[in-house]
Write a protein that holds these residues in place. Structure first.
Motif, mmCIF file in Angstrom:
data_model
loop_
_atom_site.group_PDB
_atom_site.id
_atom_site.type_symbol
_atom_site.label_atom_id
_atom_site.label_comp_id
_atom_site.label_asym_id
_atom_site.label_seq_id
_atom_site.Cartn_x
_atom_site.Cartn_y
_atom_site.Cartn_z
ATOM 1 N N VAL A 38 0.745 -1.400 0.167
ATOM 2 C CA VAL A 38 -0.021 0.084 -0.112
ATOM 3 C C VAL A 38 0.532 1.214 0.245
ATOM 4 O O VAL A 38 0.827 2.317 -0.585
ATOM 5 C CB VAL A 38 -1.091 0.152 0.708
ATOM 6 N N ALA A 39 2.004 0.843 0.875
ATOM 7 C CA ALA A 39 2.714 1.951 0.336
ATOM 8 C C ALA A 39 3.267 2.850 -0.736
ATOM 9 O O ALA A 39 3.571 3.988 -0.643
ATOM 10 C CB ALA A 39 3.801 1.987 1.843
ATOM 11 N N ILE A 91 1.537 1.863 -3.494
ATOM 12 C CA ILE A 91 0.457 2.353 -4.432
ATOM 13 C C ILE A 91 0.558 3.652 -4.216
ATOM 14 O O ILE A 91 -0.358 5.198 -4.851
ATOM 15 C CB ILE A 91 -0.644 2.421 -3.453
ATOM 16 N N ALA A 92 0.642 4.127 -2.978
ATOM 17 C CA ALA A 92 0.414 5.831 -2.565
ATOM 18 C C ALA A 92 2.080 6.960 -2.942
ATOM 19 O O ALA A 92 0.835 7.930 -3.203
ATOM 20 C CB ALA A 92 0.367 5.604 -0.720
ATOM 21 N N ARG A 93 3.053 6.376 -3.700
ATOM 22 C CA ARG A 93 4.233 6.768 -3.492
ATOM 23 C C ARG A 93 3.754 6.852 -5.355
ATOM 24 O O ARG A 93 5.299 6.855 -5.895
ATOM 25 C CB ARG A 93 5.383 6.617 -2.693
ATOM 26 N N GLY A 94 2.731 5.928 -5.645
ATOM 27 C CA GLY A 94 2.877 6.017 -7.160
ATOM 28 C C GLY A 94 3.411 4.847 -7.926
ATOM 29 O O GLY A 94 3.720 5.137 -8.914
ATOM 30 N N ARG A 154 -7.984 -0.577 -6.827
ATOM 31 C CA ARG A 154 -7.166 0.064 -7.817
ATOM 32 C C ARG A 154 -5.859 -0.621 -8.892
ATOM 33 O O ARG A 154 -5.953 0.002 -9.914
ATOM 34 C CB ARG A 154 -5.061 0.514 -6.312
#
Lengths: 995, 398
Positions: free
Chosen positions: A62-63, A65-68, A99
């Protein structure tokens, strides 16, 4: 901190987050491979049985994903865990799934069954979250599953699940817009929901899926108004903006009388807003001055909306406050709009982004309703800490608010602003001074002097801006200001900003007779530096030369020729063109061109002074508070704010309880009866006009002339127009006269009812009409619920008079109202039945209704002219028969199919006064005497569309009602096949060319 | 509605992205960077930027740009208000909202964002509900989590979303029941150079910290409610009751919240409790100027003025300043030409002053502009509007 373990490991992984940034950069191959390896260990962790490891892996994913960063290659490993027992892992898996499902559609299907199971869970929260995730998976294959899930959830016991269903609707719609019809059904169902939790979400779905289906709102309007205050903030914004649009289509403009005032001198106009108390007074005055205007009475539903939104001005959410403010601005009578000013000013203390949006809206409002913000003038004073964009907007508002009385203070403020360090802001201030000077004549000289002083400012930008503004001001009264022009002329030596130089040159040229000595000298200087000037300056040099040549050719002939020659070889073609053009005009050639004789007139014609206008003028055609308004351009998906209707649509559509309909129908029907009888339509106008001001006289004259009554319709704003139309209808149904003859006597008895009773209190009215309805064996239990405006009530008594007759007639009469008129039903059942019937109606329109009485017409291509709900039981479709219309070869024949789905007969169907665009004409169909319940019939009418695709608008009248309908022909229907030989064709074709 | 959210730091790095619908490429932020470059200052970046296919709505707080991407018409304030709510939520969760904190808590942040919007439409924005769904990190919990390997995801179901009072979670229990109310008033005034007040406004808020068991229903009344002529409430306050009786009646959220904010308009005369004497002059002949300011108290009702900070933007022509304060510390940044003087407390016997000379660019003429002086200060335990703190807070709860 919480995610510390995951994060620290992530960091420690190899090169820390920095490395991760490059992870998806194909150029950095080495790092990519290590990244790839790391995914391998994530996969391992996901495959273990330990929840803690799984959780750790998910957190890291998830981290990412959050950073793209791209984590899509982990999809199979993650999806396996969708059924994981650990709720924390599950949640993160959902996040991942939503996502990436779109990219890995096949694999995503593996997870669907889990959610389907979740949809059946006894816990409402699990049902809801299953639906939420399921609907967020953007995979087209599961559309049917989603549809089913949404439908089920929409009738779930739990309001929270229903709310989730409402949220899912736009998701499904964006995935597959073909589901629209089914989704609208769900929306319709959810709109009827009575909980606050659902209201906001379903209106949001409505706005995204079918904002055009305003008819779905009718039944829920009052409920939405009443729930509004308890809906959560986001829902409030959506509902308010939807209701604004709705109200614009359903109610009459509250400013229709005031709009006339606007044409009157400004004083009256502002007077009415500045002082709320004065408002009604001036309205009355206007009404008195214009006796032909009908008095305006606000629809109670309109009032309900205004009343229920007002407390929301105190919401903590800026968005809600703005939404209410725009609602008031667009819907409230002038006297009431003032209340929003205070709330908007309060928002100016909020974050700068909020200020930015609010100021934009205030700027637009302050142009139209200046008085509203005048008391708050000081709140718009600029603070040195404001960002430039806020300063400039505040300046705009200050300029809009400036008037004769407050201009001294405003100008004093402006003086301070000019000394600011923010140069953009200073330039804007100078512009603002210019605008104040043009708008307020009294201070023009003061402003001008101030600006002239600025000419000695050391900052060139300030000087340049001042020159431009001075030029505009001088244009208004050049004669007195020779001195200033001379002063400006001197500036040409120093000032370098092209716009300012051009402005000075233009001024000198235009007013060269005021500065006869300086002008040629300026031209000389400019000729010298011509080649080095900017294009815009060069054009003005040519201009100046031409004007001087015409007024003072002795001194400037050579100079002019020199300038023109230079210009002739300029690099810019505009300048070359201008030079050529000017030369031809001013220098008399051998041919003695006709134009050169008038050159003086051409160049030195008096020019109108420019009008300095706010850039916010006319922005109010966009709904305030909208994105489109902010950008001053239509944003995608913007719903136009419709203009007020000329005539109010039937307000009874909003009545939820059925017995009200009954009453309406009775009344109308009865009135119709009376109508044709008193054919002197002129006599009627008298009483109606005085209707509002003097109910007694109205009722009196009413009774004297044995009740013109009619009017009123079911619309609560009983209008003159309505009455006129009624009369028309009435006249056309002369056949009814005999019956009415009898009625008349009864009515005369009835008119003995004391006048006082009709003064308009609802209780009076209640008793009055209940007596009438009891006579007609119909119930009016719901009288209390129906809050009708005064004028409506006044119309009631006459209808009561005719009540005795209603009973017999109702059997013969064509009744255009729906079933309820006979058996009053309890409200809830009615809603459902009408809904069901509604759906029935929808499906009916798709298939041919009844075998046509006329020549067979293809069932396909049948289009709806009037929906059975809108038509109160009368459904009308039309088809283009593609056969020549017998009467007129230019006309297209249109088959109109009527069907009566109410259970009372509909009488006297005919076409009422068409309002047609030029060229279009209509051959009406013969009047249909009566259409009994369940019966259908077809009529042919001819329309000459004049070979255009403009719509033919006309009214379809029954004896009691009229409906506005329009037929717009597709191009294909306007063509007819013609047989001709090849030669003939060629001949025709030849004729077409070149014309 | 809201398609995506990008968090951008002041150096232009996108350090977090979240998509609620299909993924929008982060290249859309290039338009934002363009606008940022044009604006020169962060405050001047337009909050709404149209691009060919999207609209970018942004707020700037704590040196972070929160950029929302939307595709269709939506009231801009709706989005801006939401973004501010996001920032407030982060602040509530982590104490501060800064780039390192967000990066450290990226999973929690992501989960919170996931819950706040559904398909771009706000779902759960009340911090009480959010905290039930996702537990905010605390030091204790972090330690526990490290040992047990659990997360912050709440393990009970978020029942708060179902209740009629969505802002309050159910089943709250405290041994010490307590409620604190904090009245904060800000005075905001523009004063011209001769010292007369151009405009002054008072903006006040009442922040509350309520720790009460169960579902308390509170009422709160003021001695002089008429002062509050323009009020905005937390959704928990019953409008009707305020309208009719001027009594605040509400079921409070659990924990900290802003009960109401009010505005005392400029029409009422406001006594500014502080004054500044200034003497700033530039001379044409020499490239030197004189600078002297003194700060003093005025009508403070015996309270001391604390935390006084004076800032002033000097004109571009100023090269340097050599000043000596009678108390506190001062700095002058020769690049931004910003003078700031941290005065501290004002002692009425010995008024703080700052004196010295200003050196101007040689040869340049006297600057036209007047420097503006910004003065910040704090006074404890004084409501400048004269609003009396709540007379009593009656608590009725079963």
């Amino acid at each position: 901190m919480s995610a510390a373990p995951a994060y620290s490991e992530d960091k420690g992984g190899s090169a820390g987050p920095g490395e991760a940034e490059y992870g998806h950069d194909p150029a950095s191959g080495g790092i990519f491979s290590s990244d790839y390896k790391r995914h391998d260990d994530l996969k391992e962790m996901l495959d273990t049985n330990k929840d803690s490891l799984k959780l750790e892996a998910m957190k890291r994913i998830v981290a990412m994903i959050a950073r793209g960063k791209n984590a899509s290659d982990l999809f199979p490993a993650v999806v396996k865990n969708v059924a994981c027992k650990n709720i924390e892992v599950k949640k993160l898996v959902y996040v991942y799934l939503v996502r990436y499902a779109e990219e890995q559609q096949d694999l995503a299907l593996l997870s669907i069954s889990t959610f389907q199971r979740g949809l059946k869970d006894p816990n409402q929260l699990i049902r809801a979250s299953a639906l939420r995730v399921l609907s967020s998976i953007r995979v087209p294959i599961i559309v049917p599953i989603m549809m089913l899930a949404i439908k089920e959830a929409a009738s779930d016991m739990s309001p929270y699940v229903r709310k989730t269903a409402a949220h899912a609707i736009p998701k499904l719609y964006s995935l597959d817009s073909d589901q629209k019809d089914q989704l609208i059904e769900v929306i319709e169902k959810l709109l009827a929901d009575k909980t606050t939790l659902v209201a906001g979400s379903v209106v949001m779905a409505f706005e995204e899926v079918c904002p055009e289906r305003i008819d779905l709102i009718h039944k829920n309007y009052r409920k939405l108004c009443n729930l509004l205050i308890d809906v959560e903030e986001w829902g409030q914004v959506v509902i308010i903006s939807m209701l604004t649009r709705y109200a614009r289509t359903q109610f009459l403009s509250p400013t229709q009388n005031e709009s006339l005032l606007e044409e009157n001198p400004e004083k009256a106009f502002y007077g009415s807003e500045e002082d709320e108390a004065k408002g009604p007074g001036s309205e009355e005055a206007a009404a008195a001055a214009l006796p032909t205007r009908k008095p305006y009475v606000m629809d109670p539903d309109h009032r309900l909306l205004l009343r229920n939104t007002k407390p929301l001005l105190q919401s903590r959410s800026a968005a809600v406050v703005m939404a209410v403010a725009q609602l008031y601005f667009h819907l409230a009578p002038k006297a009431e709009v003032g209340v929003i000013a205070k709330a908007l000013v309060r928002l100016l203390r909020s974050h700068s982004e909020v200020q930015y949006v609010v100021l934009q809206n205030v700027a637009t409002m302050s142009i139209k309703r200046r008085g509203m913000f005048e008391p708050y003038l000081k709140s718009f004073y600029i603070r040195s800490t404001d960002p430039t964009q806020i300063k400039i907007l505040k300046l705009e508002v200050l300029t809009n608010l400036a008037n004769e009385t407050n201009i001294p203070t405003v100008l004093r403020e402006f003086q301070t602003y000019i000394r600011s360090m923010d140069k953009d802001f200073v330039a804007a201030t100078i512009q603002a001074i210019g605008r104040c000077a043009t708008n307020i004549g009294r201070v023009r000289d003061t402003c001008l002097n101030g600006l002239v002083q600025l000419l000695s400012n050391r900052d060139e930008l300030v000087v340049a801006e001042s020159v431009v503004v001075i030029k505009k001001l001088l244009q208004m009264q050049p004669a007195q200001h020779g001195e200033i022009i001379k002063h400006l002329a001197k500036l040409t030596d120093n000032i370098q900003v092209p716009m300012a130089r051009a402005s000075i040159l233009w001024l000198i040229g235009e007013y060269c007779e005021h500065v006869p000595r300086i002008a040629p000298d300026v031209l000389r200087k400019m000729a010298k530096s011509f080649t080095a000037e900017e294009d815009i300056v060069k054009l003005q040099v040519i201009n100046l030369a031409a004007k001087l040549y015409l007024t003072n050719s002795k001194q400037t002939k050579l100079l002019t020729q020199y300038v023109l020659s230079l210009a002739k070889y300029d690099q810019n073609y505009d300048i070359r063109d201008r030079a050529r053009f000017t030369r031809q005009l001013i220098v008399p050639s051998e041919q003695g061109g006709a134009l050169s004789r008038h050159a003086k007139k051409l160049f030195l014609a008096p020019k109108p002074a420019p009008v300095l206008e706010s850039s916010f003028k006319d922005r109010d055609h966009f709904q305030l508070g909208s994105l489109s308004h902010l950008l001053n351009a239509k944003a995608t998906g913007y719903q136009e704010l419709p203009d007020w209707p000329e005539e109010a649509p039937d307000p009874s559509v909003r009545n939820v309880e059925v017995p009200e309909w009954t009453k309406c129908s009775n009344r109308e029907k009865r009135k119709e009866k009376e109508k044709p009888f008193y054919s002197d339509s002129e006599g009627e106008s008298g009483p109606t006009e005085s209707a509002d001001s003097d109910p007694e006289s109205e009722s009196e004259s009413d009774s004297k002339s044995s009740s013109e009554s009619g009017s009123g319709e079911s619309s609560s704003e009983s209008d003159n127009e309505d009455q006129d139309e009624d009369e028309e209808k009435g006249r056309s149904s002369e056949s009814e006269q005999s019956e009415e003859e009898g009625e008349k006597k009864k009515m005369k008895k009835r008119k003995k009812v004391p006048e006082g009773q009709r003064e308009g209190s609802s209780s009076d009215e209640g008793s009055d009409s209940s007596s009438s309805s009891s006579e007609s064996e119909m119930t009016s239990d719901t009288e209390e619920e129906q809050v009708e405006p005064a004028s409506w009530r006044k119309k009631t008594p006459p209808s009561g008079k005719s009540a005795p007759a209603a009973k017999e007639i109702s059997l013969l009469d064509l009744e255009d109202f729906t079933p309820p008129s006979v058996q009053p039903l309890s409200p809830p059942t009615v809603v459902s039945t009408s809904l069901a019937a509604d759906l029935e109606g929808l499906t009916l329109t798709d298939s041919p209704l009844v075998p046509s009485l006329l020549s067979p017409v293809s069932g396909a291509g049948r289009q709806e002219l009037l929906h059975r709900v809108a038509g109160e039981g009368l459904a009308v479709d039309y088809t283009f028969s593609r056969q020549p219309f017998s009467g007129d070869p230019h006309m297209v024949s249109v088959h109109i199919h009527f069907s009566n789905s109410s259970d009372t007969p509909i009488k006297g169907l005919h076409v009422g006064t068409p309002k047609l665009p030029a060229g279009i004409s209509i051959q009406e169909f013969p009047e249909i005497e009566s259409l009994s319940p369940g019966e259908s019939t077809t009529a042919i009418m001819g329309i000459n569309f004049c070979d255009s695709t403009q719509a033919a608008n006309f009214q379809l009248c029954t004896q009691t009602r009229q409906f506005y309908v329009s037929i717009q022909p597709p191009v294909g229907e306007l063509m007819a096949p013609v047989f001709m030989s090849e030669n003939e064709f060629k001949k025709e074709q030849g004729l077409q060319g070149g014309r | 509605m809201i398609h995506s959210l990008f968090l951008i730091n002041s150096s232009g790095d996108i350090f977090l992205e979240k998509h609620w619908k299909s993924v929008v490429s982060r290249s859309v932020c290039d338009y934002f960077f363009e606008a940022q470059e044009r604006a020169t200052e962060a405050e001047n970046v337009p909050p709404v930027i149209p691009t060919p296919h999207h609209y970018l709505l942004s707020v700037y707080r704590h040196k972070i740009f929160f950029v929302a991407v939307i595709q269709t018409e939506v009231p801009p304030l709706f989005v801006i208000e939401f973004l501010h709510r996001v920032v407030d939520t982060f602040q509530d969760y982590f104490g501060v909202c800064s780039e390192p904190v967000i990066k450290d808590n990226v999973v929690v942040v992501y989960e919170v964002l996931e819950e706040m919007l559904d398909n771009g439409f706000p779902l759960a924005t009340e911090s009480n509900i959010l905290k039930e769904l996702i537990k905010p990190p605390t030091i204790l919990r972090t330690v526990v989590n490290t040992i047990t390997g659990s997360t912050n995801v709440g393990d009970q179901l978020p029942t708060g979303q179902l209740s009629v009072v969505p802002w309050r979670r159910t089943g709250v229990k405290y041994t010490n029941n307590e409620a604190y109310f904090d009245v904060v008033e800000e005075i905001d005034a523009i004063i011209d150079k001769s010292g007369s007040t151009i405009t002054a406004e008072i903006q006040g808020v009442i922040d509350a910290c309520v720790k009460l068991t169960g579902m308390p229903d509170l009422t709160l009344s003021f001695m002089n409610p008429r002062l509050l002529d323009d009020v905005s409430f937390h959704p928990c306050v019953r409008f009707k009751r305020w309208e009719s009786e001027r009594i605040l009646s509400f079921i409070p959220p659990d924990g900290n919240f802003r009960l109401l904010s009010y505005h005392v308009s400029a029409q009422n005369l406001v006594a500014i409790p502080v004054y500044v004497k200034h003497n700033i002059s530039f001379r044409d002949s020499t490239s030197l100027g004189r600078f002297e300011i003194t700060v003093g108290p005025k009508q403070t009702m015996g309270k001391t003025i604390e935390g006084v900070i004076v800032t002033s933007q000097m004109p571009k022509g100023v090269l340097n300043m050599s000043l000596s304060p009678s108390q506190g510390t001062h700095t002058f940044d020769p690049v931004t030409k910003m003078l700031s003087w941290d005065v501290g407390k004002i002692n009425p016997q010995k008024l703080p002053s700052l004196k010295g000379t200003v050196s101007l660019q040689a040869g340049a003429s006297r600057p036209d502009e007047n420097p503006t002086i910004n003065l910040q200060f704090k006074i404890q335990q004084l409501a400048i509007s004269g609003l009396n703190p709540p007379l009593f807070a009656k608590e009725d709860w079963p």
